[in-house]
Design an enzyme around this catalytic site. Structure first.
Site, short mmCIF file in Angstrom:
data_model
loop_
_atom_site.label_atom_id
_atom_site.label_comp_id
_atom_site.label_asym_id
_atom_site.label_seq_id
_atom_site.Cartn_x
_atom_site.Cartn_y
_atom_site.Cartn_z
N HIS A 68 14.04 13.97 -21.37
CA HIS A 68 14.05 13.86 -22.83
C HIS A 68 12.74 14.50 -23.26
CE1 HIS A 68 16.84 10.17 -22.23
NE2 HIS A 68 17.49 11.32 -22.16
N GLU A 128 26.08 16.91 -24.90
CA GLU A 128 26.66 15.87 -24.06
C GLU A 128 27.51 14.84 -24.80
OE1 GLU A 128 23.72 13.04 -22.51
OE2 GLU A 128 22.16 14.39 -23.23
N TYR A 157 33.77 6.47 -24.35
CA TYR A 157 33.68 5.35 -23.41
C TYR A 157 34.57 4.23 -23.92
CZ TYR A 157 29.53 8.23 -22.86
OH TYR A 157 28.68 9.31 -22.74
N ASP A 163 19.91 18.67 -16.42
CA ASP A 163 20.58 17.45 -16.86
C ASP A 163 22.07 17.76 -17.06
OD1 ASP A 163 21.19 14.99 -17.92
OD2 ASP A 163 20.02 15.22 -19.76
N HIS A 201 19.55 16.33 -26.79
CA HIS A 201 18.10 16.07 -26.79
C HIS A 201 17.44 17.31 -26.22
CE1 HIS A 201 18.30 15.27 -22.40
NE2 HIS A 201 19.36 14.53 -22.66
N HIS A 239 23.67 3.65 -18.84
CA HIS A 239 22.57 3.88 -17.90
C HIS A 239 22.83 3.21 -16.55
CE1 HIS A 239 19.73 4.71 -21.54
NE2 HIS A 239 20.46 5.76 -21.21
N HIS A 249 26.09 7.37 -28.62
CA HIS A 249 24.82 8.09 -28.49
C HIS A 249 24.92 9.44 -29.18
CE1 HIS A 249 26.48 10.72 -25.30
NE2 HIS A 249 27.02 9.65 -24.77
N ARG A 284 31.96 11.72 -20.00
CA ARG A 284 30.90 12.49 -20.66
C ARG A 284 30.86 13.86 -19.99
NH1 ARG A 284 27.15 9.16 -20.45
NH2 ARG A 284 25.85 9.71 -18.67
N ASP A 335 26.07 11.77 -13.74
CA ASP A 335 25.04 12.37 -14.58
C ASP A 335 23.82 12.53 -13.68
OD1 ASP A 335 23.07 13.03 -16.42
OD2 ASP A 335 23.63 11.48 -17.88
N ASP A 392 0.82 -1.22 0.00
CA ASP A 392 0.00 0.00 0.00
C ASP A 392 0.85 1.27 0.00
OD1 ASP A 392 1.00 -0.30 2.50
OD2 ASP A 392 -0.89 -0.01 3.57
N GLU A 394 28.28 17.13 -19.94
CA GLU A 394 26.94 17.51 -20.39
C GLU A 394 26.51 18.83 -19.76
OE1 GLU A 394 23.80 14.78 -19.22
OE2 GLU A 394 22.47 15.59 -20.77
#
Ligand code: GLY
Ligand code: MN
Ligand code: MN
Length: 441
Positions: free
Chosen positions: A361, A384, A388, A271, A354, A243, A350, A405, A260, A40, A407
């Site tokens: 996004h 960004e 890698y 972001d 975006h 991710h 990538h 990265r 990130d 719950d 960004e």
């Protein structure tokens, strides 16, 4: 946002614009449902981005109806006041007070929605709705349409057209208005400070989650209601998992840490990604990769201005990255060759940007027919680039497990762009100086 300080004018203006665009017909925009997490216990509630964009109203069990035409009308359906429930779960507006405070033309109890909706739908030329977005709402809408159809012999006419309201709303959300930009600047500034705090707290031997806690501390302390997405706090090889959200490993001396993370403020996302050494000093190989990604980002940012294609910043970053991969001997061949064959995708898989806004996004078309979106003032996009490098026999050992990265969030202005996340340290010199200072404290 506290309701005492909320300015309802932008929301009313957006509703008016939507109805103007519709010309005629009835639009239905429900808010998000509450979702159980376990037994719950619920997930923290968050209003639907489209609904909130047009209302500023935070409660669940609410629907907005817009009736376009000669006498445009906005009607909110929401929960009624309930003294008992308010003792347990807190304040609710109730239709009467919500109507007045949020500036709708009318408001009704949510229990009356189905009946009222079917009545208002009859004889409308068109229905505007996000078909396919939510199965429960799809069924509810189909039920209402069928109810009107069943009354054909009483002279009721069913809308001949169902249009996707997202087309209109997405085009509007692509260009941020002044109130949205003000909130996004604040969200960006808080998130930049959260990254500074994370840099200062990072030491070999700490866990990724301890650094995540520093980010959360700054977001909440400064009024962000949530994170805009699951924070990525990725030490060493974890930075090469795009991710990665486990955030449970120990940070090792000599590794880089990629973070990130961005806060969500009053429904708007920030972001930001920064990559920095766990021990506060970039190694030679780490600095080589870092400089490459930073140069790519600088090239992409320089390409952002009104009139250029959404793809231009990506292509600018890609050229720098691909050349760097050749220079560092990660790839062999010519610049044109590795771009043509997409060999660079082994290390940069990538895209560079975006849209950013209510959703990380964000809504908004990227392409119209064969043409990529042309940038205009008021658009907000991320920049960004990354690199890698997973351990492999054909990769020089010094580069193994380096993931970088960088960004930032760019607002397109009249003659270029403004980096609203600029307060997060980015040059090697600034990052090392901040971490050195924190170590000496
Ligand atoms: N944090 C999600 C992204 O950068 O796209
Ligand atoms: Mn992003
Ligand atoms: Mn990000």
């Amino acid at each position: 946002m506290s309701i005492d300080s909320i300015d309802i004018a932008p929301f009313a203006a957006r509703r008016a614009r939507v109805m103007e665009h519709m010309g005629s017909g009835l639009a239905v925009i429900p808010t998000a449902a509450e979702h159980l997490r376990n037994r719950d216990s619920h997930y923290p509630y968050r209003a639907d981005s489209y609904f909130h964009y047009l209302t500023g109203f935070d409660e669940p069990d609410a629907v907005l109806l817009l009736i376009a035409g000669a006498h445009p009308q906005s009607i909110l359906f929401c929960r009624t006041k309930d003294a008992d429930k308010e003792i347990w779960d807190g304040f609710r507006w109730g239709p009467e007070a919500a109507c007045e405070r949020f500036g709708f033309d009318a408001a009704q109890p949510i229990e009356r929605f189905d009946v009222q909706f079917a009545e208002l739908l009859a004889d409308q030329p068109s229905l505007w709705f996000s078909l396919g977005y939510d199965a429960i709402w799809d069924a509810r809408i189909a039920g209402a349409l069928n109810e009107v159809r069943a009354q054909a012999r009483n002279g009721k006419q069913t809308p001949a057209q169902v249009n996707d309201i997202r087309m209109t709303l997405d085009a509007m959300r692509l260009i941020k208005d002044h109130s949205e930009i003000a909130i996004m600047r604040r969200a960006a500034s808080i998130s930049a400070d959260a990254h500074r705090r994370a840099m200062c707290a990072t030491r070999p031997g700490r866990h990724e989650y301890e650094i995540e806690a520093e980010l959360l501390h700054e977001f909440r302390r400064r009024g962000c209601q949530a994170t805009a997405y699951s924070s990525i706090v990725a030490g060493g090889a974890n930075a090469c998992i795009l991710h990665y959200i486990g955030n449970d490993r120990i940070l090792r001396d000599g590794d880089l840490l990629l973070i990130d993370a961005g806060g969500e403020l009053d429904g708007y996302a920030s972001d930001i990604t920064r990559s920095f050494p766990v021990n506060g000093r970039f190694s030679g190989a780490q600095a080589d990769v870092y400089r490459l990604v930073l140069d790519a980002q600088i090239a992409a940012i320089a390409a952002i201005k009104p009139g250029v294609s959404f793809l231009d910043p990506h292509e600018a970053a890609l050229k720098v990255l691909a050349q760097g991969m050749l220079d560092l001997r990660l790839l062999q061949g010519s610049l044109d060759g590795v771009i043509e064959s997409e060999a660079y995708k082994r290390f940069y898989m990538h895209r560079t940007s975006h849209w950013l806004g209510r959703d990380v996004h964000d809504a908004g078309a990227y392409k119209r027919g064969e043409t990529w979106q042309i940038l205009q003032p008021g658009m907000l996009l991320t920049v960004e680039p990354g690199c890698y490098i997973r351990a492999a026999d054909d990769v020089p050992a010094a580069f193994h497990d380096i993931g970088v990265r960088i960004e930032d969030d760019a607002l397109v202005t009249a003659d270029g762009c403004e980096i609203i996340t600029h307060e997060a340290p980015k040059s090697i010199r600034d990052i090392e100086a901040l971490m050195q200072e924190a170590e000496n404290d």
